[in-house]
Motif scaffolding. Structure first.
Motif, short mmCIF file in Angstrom:
data_model
loop_
_atom_site.label_atom_id
_atom_site.label_comp_id
_atom_site.label_asym_id
_atom_site.label_seq_id
_atom_site.Cartn_x
_atom_site.Cartn_y
_atom_site.Cartn_z
N GLU A 101 0.70 -39.43 -13.84
CA GLU A 101 -0.28 -40.29 -14.50
C GLU A 101 -1.12 -39.54 -15.52
N MET A 102 -1.18 -38.22 -15.39
CA MET A 102 -2.01 -37.41 -16.29
C MET A 102 -1.29 -37.10 -17.61
N LEU A 103 0.02 -37.37 -17.66
CA LEU A 103 0.79 -37.07 -18.86
C LEU A 103 0.46 -38.03 -20.00
N GLY A 104 0.65 -37.58 -21.25
CA GLY A 104 0.40 -38.41 -22.42
C GLY A 104 1.42 -39.53 -22.54
N LYS A 105 1.18 -40.48 -23.46
CA LYS A 105 2.06 -41.63 -23.64
C LYS A 105 3.48 -41.20 -24.02
N CYS A 106 3.57 -40.20 -24.89
CA CYS A 106 4.89 -39.73 -25.32
C CYS A 106 5.66 -39.17 -24.14
N GLU A 107 5.00 -38.35 -23.31
CA GLU A 107 5.66 -37.76 -22.15
C GLU A 107 6.11 -38.85 -21.16
N GLN A 108 5.26 -39.86 -20.98
CA GLN A 108 5.62 -40.96 -20.08
C GLN A 108 6.80 -41.76 -20.63
N PHE A 109 6.82 -41.92 -21.95
CA PHE A 109 7.94 -42.60 -22.61
C PHE A 109 9.24 -41.82 -22.40
N PHE A 110 9.17 -40.51 -22.56
CA PHE A 110 10.34 -39.67 -22.36
C PHE A 110 10.85 -39.78 -20.92
N GLU A 127 10.54 -42.30 -18.96
CA GLU A 127 11.17 -43.61 -18.81
C GLU A 127 12.60 -43.58 -19.35
N LEU A 128 12.78 -42.94 -20.50
CA LEU A 128 14.13 -42.82 -21.08
C LEU A 128 15.05 -41.99 -20.17
N MET A 129 14.47 -40.97 -19.55
CA MET A 129 15.26 -40.05 -18.72
C MET A 129 15.78 -40.71 -17.44
N LYS A 130 15.25 -41.88 -17.10
CA LYS A 130 15.75 -42.60 -15.92
C LYS A 130 17.15 -43.14 -16.15
N VAL A 131 17.52 -43.30 -17.43
CA VAL A 131 18.82 -43.87 -17.79
C VAL A 131 19.79 -42.75 -18.16
N PRO A 132 20.91 -42.62 -17.48
CA PRO A 132 21.89 -41.58 -17.82
C PRO A 132 22.41 -41.74 -19.25
N ARG A 133 22.46 -40.62 -19.99
CA ARG A 133 22.96 -40.59 -21.38
C ARG A 133 22.29 -41.68 -22.22
N CYS A 188 14.45 -39.78 -28.84
CA CYS A 188 15.04 -39.42 -27.56
C CYS A 188 14.68 -37.97 -27.25
N PRO A 189 14.34 -37.65 -25.99
CA PRO A 189 13.96 -36.28 -25.67
C PRO A 189 15.13 -35.31 -25.81
N THR A 190 14.83 -34.11 -26.30
CA THR A 190 15.85 -33.06 -26.40
C THR A 190 16.08 -32.45 -25.02
N LYS A 191 17.09 -31.61 -24.90
CA LYS A 191 17.37 -30.94 -23.62
C LYS A 191 16.18 -30.10 -23.18
N GLU A 192 15.56 -29.40 -24.14
CA GLU A 192 14.41 -28.55 -23.82
C GLU A 192 13.24 -29.39 -23.31
N GLU A 193 13.01 -30.53 -23.98
CA GLU A 193 11.90 -31.40 -23.57
C GLU A 193 12.16 -31.99 -22.18
N MET A 194 13.41 -32.34 -21.90
CA MET A 194 13.74 -32.89 -20.59
C MET A 194 13.54 -31.85 -19.49
N GLU A 195 13.94 -30.60 -19.76
CA GLU A 195 13.75 -29.52 -18.79
C GLU A 195 12.27 -29.30 -18.53
N MET A 196 11.47 -29.35 -19.59
CA MET A 196 10.03 -29.14 -19.47
C MET A 196 9.41 -30.22 -18.56
N LEU A 197 9.84 -31.46 -18.78
CA LEU A 197 9.30 -32.57 -17.98
C LEU A 197 9.79 -32.52 -16.53
N LYS A 198 11.03 -32.08 -16.35
CA LYS A 198 11.57 -31.96 -14.99
C LYS A 198 10.82 -30.90 -14.19
N ASN A 199 10.38 -29.85 -14.88
CA ASN A 199 9.71 -28.74 -14.21
C ASN A 199 8.20 -28.95 -14.07
N TYR A 200 7.69 -30.06 -14.58
CA TYR A 200 6.26 -30.33 -14.50
C TYR A 200 5.89 -30.69 -13.07
#
Length: 386
Positions: free
Chosen positions: A124-133, A135-141, A107-119
């Protein structure tokens, strides 16, 4: 910089004059490939432009974590949206406990979620791991929901094992206290002890400490051939042979001796705490909107049966606590000083020592019988020979 070659060159009066250059000659000698490339680009269209604008995968997550995440995803073997649908439906037929535990781990950490939100680039250019994160971030908690899913998967087996252990403890306590054969053997041991201690302050005891049972095999006769345990078995074989198989009354004793009440208590607490977390997530998900509707419905159905199971388990646990204490009290022991585990351990050792001495007595008796028969046969042969 001041004092450098290039600073000095600015002083035109001190600058040596450079030779005149024939530009046409220079171009003919050194600009051919560039001109040719330019010509090719003009003729071929977008070939050169394609190499410059070629898209590259963007990695925002630590490479080692991203690589491990991608390895984990290869084991799930389903599209990310399908995977999340299975999580939200609490569908145990699609995801097993190992897969869910891996999802929790990644599961993405708070720092990783902030990084992805600010991207700001293309998703489509993001890696598989970033895309997976993402997808997880679409679901609250999402991590909380995954932990609820993990609890849901483990719950049935966890409750089953707990109930089995609690019933084993209850059964063992009842069997020990209900065994008339064991009670008679304890009385016989007390009688032996009083007989040996006759004439002393210990010669009129009304009971003995439970761990005294372990000393029966250490107390040896004067001829050193027999222990008090062997004598007890011999006495019972001669006077009360029906007691020799008393261990058959204690079906659950050995299994109960391997159960630690402390661990059972910890597991009970884990189940109760887990159920609390489930209830908390159910309440929190009320504000999630449409994405959690299926999740909330599945969770409610699970809670209907889980809460009843846990209430029943708590009631059984309380009963077992009283039963375990009563076992120590049955032998005149303080449960605080001689807890259930110690009582059952001593009794198991006693049963094993008793059976061993009983079998040794039987083998010795058989050997002695054969010896006497052989001597009698020899004597008979000697008599007939005369």
């Amino acid at each position: 910089m001041q004092g450098s070659l290039w600073a000095d060159s600015q002083k035109q009066e001190e600058q040596p004059k450079a030779p005149e250059i024939d530009l046409s000659e220079l171009e003919s000698l050194f600009s051919t490939s560039a001109a040719t490339d330019a010509s090719r680009a003009d003729k071929g269209g977008s070939k050169r432009g394609t190499s410059i604008s070629k898209s590259e995968t963007v990695h925002l997550i630590d490479m080692r974590r991203a690589n491990n995440c991608e390895i984990m995803l290869t084991k799930i073997k389903m599209p990310l949206p399908d995977m999340m649908n299975a999580v939200l439906a609490l569908d145990t037929s699609v995801l097993d406990i190992d897969q869910v535990e891996n999802l929790i781990k990644f599961c993405p950490t708070k720092e990783e979620m902030e990084m992805l939100k600010n991207y700001n680039g293309k998703k489509e250019m993001l890696g598989k791991c970033e895309q997976f994160f993402l997808e997880l971030m679409k679901v609250p908690r999402v991590e909380s929901k995954l932990r609820v899913f993990s609890f849901r998967i483990n719950f049935s087996s966890q409750v089953k094992d707990l109930r089995s252990n609690l019933n084993t403890i209850n059964s063992a306590s009842k069997e020990v206290k209900d065994s008339l054969k064991l009670r008679q053997i304890m009385q016989t041991i007390l009688t032996l002890g009083n007989a040996l201690n006759q004439g002393t302050t210990r010669g009129s005891a009304v009971g003995f400490k439970l761990d005294s049972l372990l000393k029966l095999s250490d107390t040896r006769a004067k001829n050193n051939k027999m222990t008090l345990m062997h004598y007890l078995c011999k006495l019972l074989a001669e006077k009360m042979p029906e007691l020799l198989d008393f261990h058959k009354d204690l079906h659950h004793l050995e299994a109960a001796s391997k159960i630690q009440l402390k661990i059972v208590a910890e597991e009970m607490q884990a189940v109760s705490k887990g159920l609390e977390k489930v209830e908390q997530e159910l309440t929190a998900s009320e504000n999630d909107g449409a994405i959690s509707m299926g999740f909330r419905k599945a969770l409610k159905n699970f809670l209907d049966t889980a809460e009843a199971d846990v209430r029943s388990l708590i009631s059984l646990y309380s009963e077992v606590g009283r039963s375990a204490d009563s076992l120590a009290q049955y032998f005149g022991e303080d449960p605080a000083r001689c807890p259930f585990e110690q009582v059952t351990s001593i009794l198991v050792i006693f049963v094993n020592m008793f059976n061993k001495a009983r079998d040794e007595n039987a083998r010795n008796a058989e050997a002695e019988k054969k010896k006497l028969e052989k001597e009698a046969m020899k004597e008979k042969q000697n008599t007939s020979g005369k």
